[in-house]
Design a protein around this motif. Sequence first.
Motif, mmCIF file in Angstrom:
data_model
loop_
_atom_site.group_PDB
_atom_site.id
_atom_site.type_symbol
_atom_site.label_atom_id
_atom_site.label_comp_id
_atom_site.label_asym_id
_atom_site.label_seq_id
_atom_site.Cartn_x
_atom_site.Cartn_y
_atom_site.Cartn_z
ATOM 1 N N UNK A 40 -2.565 -0.316 -6.320
ATOM 2 C CA UNK A 40 -1.923 0.937 -6.722
ATOM 3 C C UNK A 40 -2.861 1.862 -7.480
ATOM 4 N N UNK A 41 -3.829 1.345 -8.201
ATOM 5 C CA UNK A 41 -4.794 2.210 -8.898
ATOM 6 C C UNK A 41 -5.653 2.972 -7.900
ATOM 7 N N UNK A 42 -6.107 2.290 -6.867
ATOM 8 C CA UNK A 42 -6.919 2.950 -5.837
ATOM 9 C C UNK A 42 -6.087 3.984 -5.083
ATOM 10 N N UNK A 43 -4.830 3.662 -4.786
ATOM 11 C CA UNK A 43 -3.955 4.629 -4.125
ATOM 12 C C UNK A 43 -3.728 5.853 -5.002
ATOM 13 N N UNK A 48 -4.426 11.570 -5.783
ATOM 14 C CA UNK A 48 -4.720 12.683 -6.689
ATOM 15 C C UNK A 48 -5.571 13.746 -6.002
ATOM 16 N N UNK A 49 -6.346 13.355 -5.012
ATOM 17 C CA UNK A 49 -7.213 14.285 -4.287
ATOM 18 C C UNK A 49 -6.502 14.973 -3.132
ATOM 19 N N UNK A 50 -5.326 14.485 -2.769
ATOM 20 C CA UNK A 50 -4.644 14.947 -1.554
ATOM 21 C C UNK A 50 -3.773 16.166 -1.796
ATOM 22 N N UNK A 83 4.858 9.120 -8.235
ATOM 23 C CA UNK A 83 4.201 9.463 -9.501
ATOM 24 C C UNK A 83 3.337 10.694 -9.362
ATOM 25 N N UNK A 84 2.690 10.879 -8.234
ATOM 26 C CA UNK A 84 1.845 12.046 -8.023
ATOM 27 C C UNK A 84 2.697 13.306 -7.877
#
Length: 89
Positions: A40-43, A48-50, A83-84
């Motif tokens: 989940x941290x990598x996701x 965040x960049x998307x 969350x994003x």
Amino acid sequence: MARALLAAGEAVTVVTRSAEKAEAWRQKGAEAAILDVQDTSALAALFQKARRAFVLNPPASPSLKSACMRWKARSSIVQRMWRKCRGRF
């Protein structure tokens, strides 16, 4: 979907578990992230960049309980996207 977006000149990042598949997508012009969808941290960092996301739940490993693994992967993806996006709607 990724191929169509690339053909239209859009920036695309493909997520895969395989270095070989990542390289194949890079050769087609995409960015590629190699990660486990349960990380989940990598996701979170990737989302965040998307600006947008098209998410296709990956198949589970045949050696594992596939229904449970699909649920865990889906849950991880949805949690990170929620969350994003929270507060944007």
